[in-house]
Design an enzyme around this catalytic site. Sequence first.
Site, PDB file in Angstrom:
ATOM      1  N   TYR A 113     -31.527  -8.474 -41.051  1.00 33.82           N
ATOM      2  CA  TYR A 113     -31.770  -9.322 -42.215  1.00 33.82           C
ATOM      3  C   TYR A 113     -33.235  -9.203 -42.673  1.00 33.82           C
ATOM      4  O   TYR A 113     -34.151  -9.605 -41.968  1.00 33.82           O
ATOM      5  CB  TYR A 113     -31.431 -10.790 -41.927  1.00 33.82           C
ATOM      6  CG  TYR A 113     -29.976 -11.031 -41.555  1.00 33.82           C
ATOM      7  CD1 TYR A 113     -28.994 -10.049 -41.738  1.00 33.82           C
ATOM      8  CD2 TYR A 113     -29.562 -12.243 -41.021  1.00 33.82           C
ATOM      9  CE1 TYR A 113     -27.671 -10.270 -41.399  1.00 33.82           C
ATOM     10  CE2 TYR A 113     -28.230 -12.473 -40.673  1.00 33.82           C
ATOM     11  CZ  TYR A 113     -27.296 -11.468 -40.862  1.00 33.82           C
ATOM     12  OH  TYR A 113     -25.985 -11.695 -40.520  1.00 33.82           O
TER      13      TYR A 113
ATOM     14  N   HIS B 210     -23.819  -6.497 -33.697  1.00 37.34           N
ATOM     15  CA  HIS B 210     -23.526  -6.878 -35.098  1.00 37.34           C
ATOM     16  C   HIS B 210     -22.149  -6.375 -35.563  1.00 37.34           C
ATOM     17  O   HIS B 210     -21.423  -7.059 -36.257  1.00 37.34           O
ATOM     18  CB  HIS B 210     -24.631  -6.356 -36.002  1.00 37.34           C
ATOM     19  CG  HIS B 210     -24.853  -7.185 -37.219  1.00 37.34           C
ATOM     20  ND1 HIS B 210     -26.072  -7.369 -37.798  1.00 37.34           N
ATOM     21  CD2 HIS B 210     -23.993  -7.878 -38.004  1.00 37.34           C
ATOM     22  CE1 HIS B 210     -25.954  -8.131 -38.868  1.00 37.34           C
ATOM     23  NE2 HIS B 210     -24.698  -8.447 -39.020  1.00 37.34           N
TER      24      HIS B 210
HETATM   25  P1  NAP Z   1     -22.349 -18.186 -47.646  1.00 33.68           P
HETATM   26  O1  NAP Z   1     -23.095 -18.998 -46.658  1.00 33.68           O
HETATM   27  O2  NAP Z   1     -20.885 -18.388 -47.764  1.00 33.68           O
HETATM   28  O3  NAP Z   1     -22.948 -18.389 -49.094  1.00 33.68           O
HETATM   29  C1  NAP Z   1     -24.307 -18.491 -49.396  1.00 33.68           C
HETATM   30  C2  NAP Z   1     -24.400 -18.978 -50.839  1.00 33.68           C
HETATM   31  O4  NAP Z   1     -23.809 -20.288 -50.929  1.00 33.68           O
HETATM   32  C3  NAP Z   1     -25.818 -19.107 -51.330  1.00 33.68           C
HETATM   33  O5  NAP Z   1     -25.825 -18.696 -52.673  1.00 33.68           O
HETATM   34  C4  NAP Z   1     -26.103 -20.586 -51.228  1.00 33.68           C
HETATM   35  O6  NAP Z   1     -27.026 -21.021 -52.205  1.00 33.68           O
HETATM   36  C5  NAP Z   1     -24.741 -21.171 -51.508  1.00 33.68           C
HETATM   37  N1  NAP Z   1     -24.567 -22.503 -50.890  1.00 33.68           N
HETATM   38  C6  NAP Z   1     -24.930 -22.893 -49.657  1.00 33.68           C
HETATM   39  N2  NAP Z   1     -24.592 -24.180 -49.449  1.00 33.68           N
HETATM   40  C7  NAP Z   1     -24.009 -24.605 -50.586  1.00 33.68           C
HETATM   41  C8  NAP Z   1     -23.465 -25.848 -51.000  1.00 33.68           C
HETATM   42  N3  NAP Z   1     -23.428 -26.907 -50.188  1.00 33.68           N
HETATM   43  N4  NAP Z   1     -22.945 -25.934 -52.258  1.00 33.68           N
HETATM   44  C9  NAP Z   1     -22.940 -24.856 -53.089  1.00 33.68           C
HETATM   45  N5  NAP Z   1     -23.437 -23.647 -52.748  1.00 33.68           N
HETATM   46  C10 NAP Z   1     -23.975 -23.535 -51.510  1.00 33.68           C
HETATM   47  O7  NAP Z   1     -22.567 -16.634 -47.435  1.00 33.68           O
HETATM   48  P2  NAP Z   1     -23.352 -15.682 -46.450  1.00 33.68           P
HETATM   49  O8  NAP Z   1     -24.820 -15.854 -46.560  1.00 33.68           O
HETATM   50  O9  NAP Z   1     -22.743 -14.346 -46.687  1.00 33.68           O
HETATM   51  O10 NAP Z   1     -22.874 -16.114 -44.984  1.00 33.68           O
HETATM   52  C11 NAP Z   1     -23.547 -17.067 -44.210  1.00 33.68           C
HETATM   53  C12 NAP Z   1     -24.302 -16.439 -43.052  1.00 33.68           C
HETATM   54  O11 NAP Z   1     -23.420 -15.729 -42.185  1.00 33.68           O
HETATM   55  C13 NAP Z   1     -25.327 -15.366 -43.447  1.00 33.68           C
HETATM   56  O12 NAP Z   1     -26.478 -15.909 -44.026  1.00 33.68           O
HETATM   57  C14 NAP Z   1     -25.519 -14.666 -42.117  1.00 33.68           C
HETATM   58  O13 NAP Z   1     -26.391 -15.427 -41.281  1.00 33.68           O
HETATM   59  C15 NAP Z   1     -24.101 -14.650 -41.577  1.00 33.68           C
HETATM   60  N6  NAP Z   1     -23.375 -13.382 -41.877  1.00 33.68           N
HETATM   61  C16 NAP Z   1     -23.006 -12.579 -40.832  1.00 33.68           C
HETATM   62  C17 NAP Z   1     -22.365 -11.375 -41.068  1.00 33.68           C
HETATM   63  C18 NAP Z   1     -21.969 -10.500 -39.904  1.00 33.68           C
HETATM   64  O14 NAP Z   1     -21.576  -9.337 -40.120  1.00 33.68           O
HETATM   65  N7  NAP Z   1     -22.055 -11.002 -38.691  1.00 33.68           N
HETATM   66  C19 NAP Z   1     -22.051 -10.977 -42.382  1.00 33.68           C
HETATM   67  C20 NAP Z   1     -22.408 -11.828 -43.422  1.00 33.68           C
HETATM   68  C21 NAP Z   1     -23.048 -13.026 -43.164  1.00 33.68           C
HETATM   69  P3  NAP Z   1     -28.602 -21.222 -51.927  1.00 33.68           P
HETATM   70  O15 NAP Z   1     -29.003 -20.175 -50.938  1.00 33.68           O
HETATM   71  O16 NAP Z   1     -29.210 -21.065 -53.247  1.00 33.68           O
HETATM   72  O17 NAP Z   1     -28.812 -22.603 -51.345  1.00 33.68           O
END
Ligand code: NAP
Length: 287
Positions: free
Chosen positions: A57, A116
């Site tokens: 990241y 990962h």
């Molecule tokens: P996510 O958490 O589903 O979505 C993030 C988005 O949702 C951002 O635009 C955020 O806005 C918004 N958001 C957050 N809380 C909210 C709320 N209460 N109401 C409305 N919108 C909201 O997607 P993601 O970042 O893909 O997944 C989460 C985490 O999972 C990642 O950050 C990472 O740590 C992990 N991940 C792991 C893998 C893997 O392969 N292991 C892959 C993908 C992700 P703002 O940021 O503007 O607040």
Amino acid sequence: MRTGSFFKLGERELRVPVIGQGTWNLPLDGSAFDEARRSLKLGIDLGMVHIDTAEMYGNGGSENVIGETIKGLPRESLFIVSKVMPSNASYNGTIKACENSLHRLGTDYLDCYLLHWRGSYPLPDTMRALEDLVKQGKIGTLGVSNFDVEDLEEAAACLTREKIACNQVLYNLEERGIERALMSYCKQHSISLVGYTPFGKKRLPDADTESGAVLASIAKAHDATVPQIVLAFLVREEGLFAIPKAAREAHVKENAAAGDIVLSESEIKMIDTQFPAPKTRRPLAWS
Ligand code: NAP
């Protein structure tokens, strides 16, 4: 905030808040960066102490930001998870990658360290490195990400002292494929499922659609928001965790409060009807 059993081996049990904080795509400069840092700290203060990161990241940038943010906080109050990239996951590469992550995070141990996704280095080498990192006290527990049942079986067979604590996978209302086989396997083997991208790739449905109206009505009944209901649904069972990423304080407040919402059987059924899990098993979806 509710907690769930994240890891259990004999007498050793770790309970972790069901909603944590993702840090992929965290803004790394400018005014958005300042708010992102404040949000992360606010999330910790509100009980979202499970912080998910990875060397990938922001090329280590996310780990640096977390390191700056947690400076001075009691280490034992946090649950920090990071991941080794498959391209670094040789035996020596895994040990080195972990040490680099520890340095960037400014800590001397990770609570859990994951592969990962599965790459081309032999799994036995990576798993042996993870076990040795536990032995050296550099990580508390080990896990994997984006592993389907057969990969988990193979990974588990490589271990001699430890067990797989968790499998981090894509899980949201659009993508419930893990419910066909992976979820029951993980339950059976006490492997936590940590769901990433909880809000999905598309926008959540508007209230003027049938499915959006259902979510909105449940949200109203709980004096909550739709994203909070989505999170509550995703962590509705023991062994399920979610790690939403939020760089805005308002979002962090919402996400933390979602950890206290318990949906009724009928509400779960209503969501289930609108966002059904696939009827048959499919290859594991991931991003
Ligand atoms: P996510 O958490 O589903 O979505 C993030 C988005 O949702 C951002 O635009 C955020 O806005 C918004 N958001 C957050 N809380 C909210 C709320 N209460 N109401 C409305 N919108 C909201 O997607 P993601 O970042 O893909 O997944 C989460 C985490 O999972 C990642 O950050 C990472 O740590 C992990 N991940 C792991 C893998 C893997 O392969 N292991 C892959 C993908 C992700 P703002 O940021 O503007 O607040």
